[in-house]
Design an enzyme around this catalytic site. Structure first.
Site, PDB file in Angstrom:
ATOM      1  N   GLY A 505     -12.211  55.804  -8.347  1.00 57.69           N
ATOM      2  CA  GLY A 505     -13.425  56.580  -8.236  1.00 57.69           C
ATOM      3  C   GLY A 505     -13.769  57.329  -9.515  1.00 57.69           C
ATOM      4  O   GLY A 505     -14.901  57.721  -9.722  1.00 57.69           O
ATOM      5  N   PHE A 506     -12.788  57.533 -10.383  1.00 56.71           N
ATOM      6  CA  PHE A 506     -13.025  58.346 -11.562  1.00 56.71           C
ATOM      7  C   PHE A 506     -13.000  57.522 -12.845  1.00 56.71           C
ATOM      8  O   PHE A 506     -12.957  58.059 -13.934  1.00 56.71           O
ATOM      9  CB  PHE A 506     -12.004  59.484 -11.629  1.00 56.71           C
ATOM     10  CG  PHE A 506     -12.034  60.341 -10.403  1.00 56.71           C
ATOM     11  CD1 PHE A 506     -12.909  61.404 -10.313  1.00 56.71           C
ATOM     12  CD2 PHE A 506     -11.219  60.046  -9.324  1.00 56.71           C
ATOM     13  CE1 PHE A 506     -12.962  62.170  -9.163  1.00 56.71           C
ATOM     14  CE2 PHE A 506     -11.273  60.819  -8.168  1.00 56.71           C
ATOM     15  CZ  PHE A 506     -12.144  61.874  -8.092  1.00 56.71           C
ATOM     16  N   ASP A 620      -9.896  62.770  -0.772  1.00 55.78           N
ATOM     17  CA  ASP A 620     -10.113  61.319  -0.788  1.00 55.78           C
ATOM     18  C   ASP A 620      -8.824  60.575  -0.485  1.00 55.78           C
ATOM     19  O   ASP A 620      -8.469  59.619  -1.147  1.00 55.78           O
ATOM     20  CB  ASP A 620     -10.704  60.887  -2.136  1.00 55.78           C
ATOM     21  CG  ASP A 620     -11.325  59.493  -2.070  1.00 55.78           C
ATOM     22  OD1 ASP A 620     -11.527  58.986  -0.946  1.00 55.78           O
ATOM     23  OD2 ASP A 620     -11.591  58.913  -3.133  1.00 55.78           O
TER      24      ASP A 620
END
Ligand SMILES: *[C@@H]1O[C@H](CO)[C@@H](O)[C@H](O)[C@H]1NC(C)=O
Ligand SMILES: *[C@@H]1O[C@H](CO)[C@@H](O)[C@H](O)[C@H]1NC(C)=O
Ligand SMILES: *[C@@H]1O[C@H](CO)[C@@H](O)[C@H](O)[C@H]1NC(C)=O
Ligand SMILES: *[C@@H]1O[C@H](CO)[C@@H](O)[C@H](O)[C@H]1NC(C)=O
Ligand SMILES: *[C@@H]1O[C@H](CO)[C@@H](O)[C@H](O)[C@H]1NC(C)=O
Ligand SMILES: *[C@@H]1O[C@H](CO)[C@@H](O)[C@H](O)[C@H]1NC(C)=O
Ligand SMILES: *[C@@H]1O[C@H](CO)[C@@H](O)[C@H](O)[C@H]1NC(C)=O
Ligand SMILES: *[C@@H]1O[C@H](CO)[C@@H](O)[C@H](O)[C@H]1NC(C)=O
Ligand SMILES: *[C@@H]1O[C@H](CO)[C@@H](O)[C@H](O)[C@H]1NC(C)=O
Length: 814
Positions: A505-506, A620
């Site tokens: 996600g990053f 998450d």
């Protein structure tokens, strides 16, 4: 007039361009032929067959290349030794099934040898790049009469077997081109050598040049383990009929090929990067001096981490010490003094090594480890043995080496190489053991005496330092390494597409190998955060303070311009989702292993929520954020990221939701309210996924709608909670243990709709570890199923823990 000129130019271009005109067919039959300028294109459009001129040469060759790729990449050549010097070449198939390449209607410059009495032989180019002769009336591609994959040039393609048919002795191996302009066979070859036991060997003429080492189930003992790559899968098959190496693509749009290059004396693997439209080198052999056959001579061990790189094996010394000092290792090592086999030499264990040369090897597939050891011990010329046991490929059994041990290489990582037991001296080790024992006894006495004294001193010191320690603790610089950008680019091959482990996600995550052999995972953060470097450093230090056996360890970071990178320990087994949702890999995880994983995740999350000095809400948590180490211990990753690298705090009112669809608690998904309890919800989902082997999102049940938790809840209310258990666990009779039913119960408690009713992680850990009575779960928060979410009205009493706050920040200094 002008038009005519351009038309003329165009015609010239068409005639003289090296590109062949594609026919719309992938097949030619007896009445047809393929002339220079025409090409067959495989059905899926991946490959083309036609005439080409290599490099700056004007000679014409019949070959196969990737269709519609920039820079014609030729993978196979028919008339390697007999080039055609004009454009009269024509390819035909005769009614006997023989394929002939003719020049000027008469001379055959190349032909196949195989004939068969079929009525309707055809020549067909398959989408794998394989050229087949088969019966046109028989559509089964297995029933071919001849195939080009049996006669490889310098390139190995997916699905191609490189190796030997043991029944016929037929040997398929790669042979390099002489040079860029000349595809005729050079002396560099790559294939299987049999000798005492098979392995993959690059030969230069009749000399061994670089060996792969024995196959050890998940790779070759002499090649770093690359099982986790995103590009290809591979296996080395050794049974009574054949022995070969073969690979397949993991993603059909990411092509891969292996090529031998004579000029560089190297075997390279390339992968096609569809984004940049280029071939990127994935790996090469030899990759260092230790990959060169026998670099350290007999009985030497090649270790790139040592200086000199060559070390003699235990019990050996350099044969020519003077030359050895000046880096001439050709003499190798000899026994310091003769062994005395009768007195029962001990065997010394070498770990993470490449197997010695197969020349003096003897294999017995039927022997077990006890017999193997005994047999080697008995025979004084047996210098080393190992026992291999694996399922993938073939070759489990007892391996013994007689005489000199050549070509051993030392690896650093536990996932590389194998164990080897080599003969040592009896005479020296025994007194050593005795001396050790004596020393130990003396030491113990001294320690006992000192202990009392030390206790007193410690007590005094501790009470004096108590206050001081508190301050120091804050500043204490953990072993956080600041990596140079150059180190990172080198380790990851300049963030090579081939080293990419995945897309988080990053930002993307890359696998890297430091100069000392240590493996790392580099998270290259997206540039969007716009964080200053001091701010970044402070955040990283906070994350680095979070250390727990169930959290992935942050080793360091790197700042380069506006780039930010985090460097983590590398997890060889990748993430939990790659096991539990995979039809074959899930079988590695029996119930007790899965239970251990569930407990590990719970402990890691508890640490984040309560025990660490900072309170972290993960936000998450999901199966793909749980990584597994080599012993399959779970480690949570991506913690502390939501706040640190998204900058939510500056957007107080938008407060973007960070989690993943399918794992988010209802109050978080709909209202952006997150708390430790939304993490508990995600944990419940992961737990149920681990038990069921199915994804919450994308869950499908033949005659029922809804997601996994809805299904679990329905089964629970019907009194059949074990209905969600993974069929694999059911088949192996691993269930339904009371522990398993209890876990489903706990999972349902975690996914209850109201956050206050969900237990906190400390309670979850307690429940997992005891047999205490559990509350009945209330209805779960059904997500994504058109059920209105009822806002929290009165804070109910979960009764299981004291902390119940809903918080809007993830990181709170304690
Ligand atoms: C082409 O090769 C043929 C024989 O293969 C030979 O007779 C002929 O002279 C060659 N032509 C040229 C231009 O080299
Ligand atoms: C080859 O043979 C065919 C018929 O057999 C003929 O039409 C053609 O002109 C010949 N081509 C050459 C270059 O001799
Ligand atoms: C055909 O057979 C001969 C002799 O058996 C061999 O030398 C030659 O390499 C074979 N050609 C092909 C294309 O297989
Ligand atoms: C094979 O196919 C050809 C052409 O399609 C046809 O003429 C022939 O009868 C077929 N033979 C058999 C045995 O089916
Ligand atoms: C072998 O490698 C050299 C150097 O990279 C390159 O120039 C050459 O084209 C390669 N040869 C072949 C046959 O691809
Ligand atoms: C295959 O690779 C392409 C290009 O890199 C990528 O877009 C796609 O998501 C991959 N497919 C799978 C199933 O991984
Ligand atoms: C094609 O060749 C050009 C020039 O030699 C080179 O710059 C480019 O990278 C090549 N493309 C591929 C896909 O190899
Ligand atoms: C030891 O092994 C060698 C090589 O396999 C064999 O020739 C020899 O007979 C064996 N000796 C004994 C005592 O088993
Ligand atoms: C090989 O390993 C399997 C499982 O890892 C084990 O069941 C089997 O007994 C082993 N075989 C031998 C001969 O040790």
């Amino acid at each position: 007039m002008e038009m005519g000129f351009y038309f003329y130019v165009l015609c010239c271009f068409l005639i003289f361009s090296k590109a062949s005109t594609a026919t719309d067919s992938d097949t030619i039959s007896v009445s047809e032929s393929l002339a220079d300028g025409m090409a067959l294109v495989s059905n899926g459009g991946s490959f083309a067959l036609g005439f080409f001129s290599p490099g700056s040469s004007n000679n014409r060759y019949l070959g196969i290349w990737y269709h519609n790729h920039p820079n014609q990449t030729v993978v196979w050549v028919a008339n390697r030794m007999n080039p055609i010097n004009d454009s009269t070449g024509v390819l035909k198939i005769e009614s006997s099934g023989r394929v002939v390449l003719q020049v000027q209607n008469t001379t055959a410059v190349w032909s196949t040898n195989t004939t068969a009495s079929v009525e309707n032989p055809v020549l067909q180019l398959l989408d794998s790049g394989n050229l087949l002769v088969r019966d046109g009336n028989d559509s089964n591609p297995e029933n071919y009469i001849w195939q080009s994959f049996d006669y490889p040039s310098d390139t190995m393609l997916p699905g191609m077997k490189i190796g030997i048919d043991l029944r016929t002795g037929f040997d398929r191996r790669l042979t390099a081109w002489k040079n860029w302009d000349d595809p005729s066979p050079a002396d560099l070859t790559y294939g299987v050598e049999l000798e005492g036991g098979p392995e993959m060997v690059i030969m230069k003429g009749s000399d061994k040049y670089s060996l792969s080492g024995l196959w050890i189930g998940n790779g070759f003992s002499g090649i770093r383990n690359v099982r986790d790559n995103l590009i290809y899968d591979y296996v080395f098959v050794w049974n009574e009929n054949e022995v070969y190496y073969i690979f397949s693509l993991k993603n059909k749009s990411v092509l891969s090929r292996v090529v031998l290059n004579q000029t560089e004396s190297v075997r390279k693997r390339y992968a096609w990067n569809p984004e940049t439209q280029t071939w990127e080198m994935f790996s090469k052999r030899p990759s260092d001096d230790c990959d060169l056959y026998g670099h350290c001579g007999p009985n030497g061990n090649c270790d790139n981490n040592e200086l000199p790189v060559c070390q003699c094996l235990t019990a050996f010394t350099p044969k020519w010490p003077e030359r050895w000092k000046s880096s001439d290792y050709s003499g190798g090592c000899v026994l310091s003094k003769p062994l005395n086999c009768q007195s029962g030499d001990p065997f010394i264990t070498l770990r993470r090594v490449k197997s010695p040369d197969i020349k003096n090897l003897w294999v017995n597939k039927a022997m077990n480890i006890k017999e193997c050891e005994a047999q080697c011990r008995r025979n004084c010329s047996c210098m080393a043995y190992t026992y291999l046991n694996f399922t993938k490929g073939g070759g489990s059994g007892c391996y013994m080496w007689f005489g000199d041990l050549v070509d051993i290489k030392q690896f650093q990582s536990d996932s590389d190489g194998m164990e080897l037991y080599i003969r040592g001296y009896a005479s020296e080790t025994e007194p050593k053991e005795k001396a050790k024992l004596k020393a130990a006894i003396i030491l113990a006495t001294v320690i006992a005496a000192l202990l009392g004294f030390l206790l007193v001193v410690c007590y005094i010191l501790r009470s004096r330092r108590k206050l001081k320690a508190k301050d120091e603790d804050e500043d204490e610089d953990l072993e956080l390494v600041v990596f140079e950008f150059g180190t990172i680019t080198k380790a990851t091959g300049t963030f090579s597409f081939c080293n990419k482990l995945g897309q988080g996600g990053f930002g993307p995550v890359y696998k890297g190998t430091l100069a000392n052999g240590q493996e790392i995972a580099v998270k290259r953060l997206s540039k969007s955060s716009g964080q200053g470097s001091n701010e970044f450093k402070n955040e990283v230090k906070l994350i680095a303070k979070l250390q727990h056996r169930n959290l992935v360890r942050l080793l360091g970071y790197c700042i380069h311009g506006d780039e930010r990178m985090l460097v983590y320990e590398y997890m060889p087994n990748r993430s939990l989702d790659s096991f539990i949702f995979d039809q074959t890999k899930r079988k590695v995880l029996n119930w007790s292993k899965r239970f251990q994983i569930i407990c590990g995740i719970a402990r890691g999350l508890l640490y984040l929520h309560q025990d660490s000095r900072l309170r972290i809400i993960h936000r998450d948590l999901k199966a793909s954020n749980v990584l597994l180490d080599s012993e399959m211990n779970p480690k949570i990753s991506d913690f502390g990221m939501a706040k640190t690298f998204r900058g939510d705090q500056t957007e107080a009112n938008t407060n973007r939701v960070v989690g993943t669809y399918g794992y988010m608690a209802p109050e978080y998904a709909t209202d952006g309210l997150f708390s430790v309890k939304s993490d508990v919800f995600s944990f419940g989902i992961v737990l149920l996924e681990v038990i069921s082997g199915r994804k919450n999102r994308g869950f499908y049940h033949a005659n029922r709608s809804g997601n996994l938790i809805e299904h679990a809840w329905r089964l629970w209310t019907e009194g059949n909670p074990s209905g969600i258990v993974d069929e694999f666990l059911v088949e192996t009779g691993d269930q339904p243990e009371p522990e398993l039913l209890r876990c489903i119960h706990i999972g349902l408690l975690c996914v209850q709709q109201h956050p206050e009713e969900r237990p906190c992680m400390s309670a979850v850990v307690l429940m997992l570890g005891s047999r205490s009575e559990l509350h009945s779960p209330k209805q779960p928060g059904f997500l994504f199923h058109n059920k209105p979410f009822v806002p929290v009205s009165s804070p109910g009493n979960g009764g299981l823990c004291s902390r119940n706050e809903l918080s809007l920040s993830t990181l709170e200094a304690r």
